[in-house]
Scaffold this motif. Sequence first.
Motif, PDB file in Angstrom:
ATOM      1  N   GLU A   5       0.836  -1.186   0.000  1.00  0.00           N
ATOM      2  CA  GLU A   5       0.000   0.000   0.000  1.00  0.00           C
ATOM      3  C   GLU A   5       0.874   1.240   0.000  1.00  0.00           C
ATOM      4  O   GLU A   5       1.852   1.327   0.734  1.00  0.00           O
ATOM      5  CB  GLU A   5      -0.895   0.028   1.231  1.00  0.00           C
ATOM      6  N   LEU A   6       0.500   2.197  -0.848  1.00  0.00           N
ATOM      7  CA  LEU A   6       1.219   3.458  -0.879  1.00  0.00           C
ATOM      8  C   LEU A   6       0.818   4.311   0.304  1.00  0.00           C
ATOM      9  O   LEU A   6      -0.343   4.335   0.695  1.00  0.00           O
ATOM     10  CB  LEU A   6       0.918   4.222  -2.168  1.00  0.00           C
ATOM     11  N   ILE A   7       1.773   4.996   0.876  1.00  0.00           N
ATOM     12  CA  ILE A   7       1.485   5.945   1.948  1.00  0.00           C
ATOM     13  C   ILE A   7       0.921   7.191   1.284  1.00  0.00           C
ATOM     14  O   ILE A   7       1.550   7.743   0.377  1.00  0.00           O
ATOM     15  CB  ILE A   7       2.761   6.307   2.721  1.00  0.00           C
ATOM     16  N   PRO A   8      -0.268   7.653   1.682  1.00  0.00           N
ATOM     17  CA  PRO A   8      -0.787   8.883   1.079  1.00  0.00           C
ATOM     18  C   PRO A   8       0.204  10.024   1.282  1.00  0.00           C
ATOM     19  O   PRO A   8       0.839  10.130   2.329  1.00  0.00           O
ATOM     20  CB  PRO A   8      -2.086   9.141   1.854  1.00  0.00           C
ATOM     21  N   LEU A   9       0.334  10.856   0.266  1.00  0.00           N
ATOM     22  CA  LEU A   9       1.304  11.949   0.335  1.00  0.00           C
ATOM     23  C   LEU A   9       1.100  12.819   1.558  1.00  0.00           C
ATOM     24  O   LEU A   9       2.052  13.263   2.177  1.00  0.00           O
ATOM     25  CB  LEU A   9       1.208  12.813  -0.923  1.00  0.00           C
ATOM     26  N   CYS A  15       4.919  10.285   8.921  1.00  0.00           N
ATOM     27  CA  CYS A  15       5.442   8.933   9.111  1.00  0.00           C
ATOM     28  C   CYS A  15       6.944   8.831   8.943  1.00  0.00           C
ATOM     29  O   CYS A  15       7.556   7.916   9.444  1.00  0.00           O
ATOM     30  CB  CYS A  15       4.775   7.952   8.147  1.00  0.00           C
ATOM     31  N   CYS A  16       7.506   9.776   8.207  1.00  0.00           N
ATOM     32  CA  CYS A  16       8.891   9.602   7.790  1.00  0.00           C
ATOM     33  C   CYS A  16       9.716  10.855   8.054  1.00  0.00           C
ATOM     34  O   CYS A  16       9.302  11.958   7.715  1.00  0.00           O
ATOM     35  CB  CYS A  16       8.957   9.307   6.293  1.00  0.00           C
ATOM     36  N   ALA A  17      10.898  10.660   8.607  1.00  0.00           N
ATOM     37  CA  ALA A  17      11.838  11.769   8.774  1.00  0.00           C
ATOM     38  C   ALA A  17      12.471  12.064   7.422  1.00  0.00           C
ATOM     39  O   ALA A  17      12.514  11.198   6.548  1.00  0.00           O
ATOM     40  CB  ALA A  17      12.911  11.384   9.789  1.00  0.00           C
ATOM     41  N   PRO A  18      12.992  13.282   7.215  1.00  0.00           N
ATOM     42  CA  PRO A  18      13.709  13.544   5.962  1.00  0.00           C
ATOM     43  C   PRO A  18      14.799  12.501   5.730  1.00  0.00           C
ATOM     44  O   PRO A  18      15.414  12.010   6.682  1.00  0.00           O
ATOM     45  CB  PRO A  18      14.301  14.940   6.188  1.00  0.00           C
ATOM     46  N   LEU A  19      15.017  12.164   4.493  1.00  0.00           N
ATOM     47  CA  LEU A  19      15.971  11.108   4.132  1.00  0.00           C
ATOM     48  C   LEU A  19      17.373  11.373   4.660  1.00  0.00           C
ATOM     49  O   LEU A  19      18.143  10.443   4.886  1.00  0.00           O
ATOM     50  CB  LEU A  19      16.036  10.961   2.608  1.00  0.00           C
ATOM     51  N   THR A  20      17.702  12.630   4.864  1.00  0.00           N
ATOM     52  CA  THR A  20      19.045  12.970   5.319  1.00  0.00           C
ATOM     53  C   THR A  20      19.185  12.905   6.836  1.00  0.00           C
ATOM     54  O   THR A  20      20.291  13.043   7.352  1.00  0.00           O
ATOM     55  CB  THR A  20      19.413  14.383   4.837  1.00  0.00           C
ATOM     56  N   SER A  25      12.723   3.227   5.883  1.00  0.00           N
ATOM     57  CA  SER A  25      12.408   1.794   5.874  1.00  0.00           C
ATOM     58  C   SER A  25      12.188   1.325   4.439  1.00  0.00           C
ATOM     59  O   SER A  25      11.921   2.131   3.536  1.00  0.00           O
ATOM     60  CB  SER A  25      11.147   1.523   6.702  1.00  0.00           C
ATOM     61  N   HIS A  26      12.276   0.039   4.250  1.00  0.00           N
ATOM     62  CA  HIS A  26      12.062  -0.539   2.917  1.00  0.00           C
ATOM     63  C   HIS A  26      10.681  -0.186   2.392  1.00  0.00           C
ATOM     64  O   HIS A  26      10.529   0.271   1.254  1.00  0.00           O
ATOM     65  CB  HIS A  26      12.250  -2.060   2.956  1.00  0.00           C
ATOM     66  N   ASP A  27       9.643  -0.402   3.194  1.00  0.00           N
ATOM     67  CA  ASP A  27       8.272  -0.134   2.743  1.00  0.00           C
ATOM     68  C   ASP A  27       8.058   1.339   2.409  1.00  0.00           C
ATOM     69  O   ASP A  27       7.420   1.673   1.411  1.00  0.00           O
ATOM     70  CB  ASP A  27       7.256  -0.579   3.804  1.00  0.00           C
ATOM     71  N   ASN A  28       8.599   2.234   3.245  1.00  0.00           N
ATOM     72  CA  ASN A  28       8.454   3.655   2.961  1.00  0.00           C
ATOM     73  C   ASN A  28       9.245   4.058   1.721  1.00  0.00           C
ATOM     74  O   ASN A  28       8.823   4.921   0.962  1.00  0.00           O
ATOM     75  CB  ASN A  28       8.879   4.499   4.165  1.00  0.00           C
ATOM     76  N   ALA A  29      10.390   3.419   1.493  1.00  0.00           N
ATOM     77  CA  ALA A  29      11.182   3.696   0.293  1.00  0.00           C
ATOM     78  C   ALA A  29      10.423   3.274  -0.961  1.00  0.00           C
ATOM     79  O   ALA A  29      10.421   3.994  -1.965  1.00  0.00           O
ATOM     80  CB  ALA A  29      12.527   2.991   0.365  1.00  0.00           C
ATOM     81  N   VAL A  30       9.772   2.125  -0.903  1.00  0.00           N
ATOM     82  CA  VAL A  30       8.988   1.649  -2.047  1.00  0.00           C
ATOM     83  C   VAL A  30       7.837   2.616  -2.320  1.00  0.00           C
ATOM     84  O   VAL A  30       7.561   2.980  -3.469  1.00  0.00           O
ATOM     85  CB  VAL A  30       8.475   0.213  -1.797  1.00  0.00           C
TER      86      VAL A  30
END
Length: 115
Positions: A5-9, A15-20, A25-30
């Motif tokens: 399932e895609l995380i709604p924008l 849910c996610c901290a900035p990539l830096t 996580s794998h699922d959030n990256a997908v």
Amino acid sequence: MPALELIPLRDLQSCCAPLTRAPISHDNAVSLAASLKALADPARLRILSMISAHADGEACVCDLTEPLGLSQPTVSHHLRILTEAGFLEREKRGTWAFFRVSDGAIEAIAALLGR
């Protein structure tokens, strides 16, 4: 393997901290990659820009085909992809569908990629 399932924008920032700042996580990256893939097309980037700049911040297919130089079915295809990815919202009015950029969609992606 079940579909991911895609995380709604609109939920990406919560849910996610900035990539830096933290590993994603794998699922959030997908999910994020699928959202970015929807943007990774020149016509779709132009559509987002044109809709944002259009009067009242919304447009229908008929407003986009000529400036883009694309057929109505092709523009509709791109609009569907952007809508499914959460970048656009669709509102049906009579026989026409109008599109507007979803609140916070661009900002959510920018925040994830930012520092």
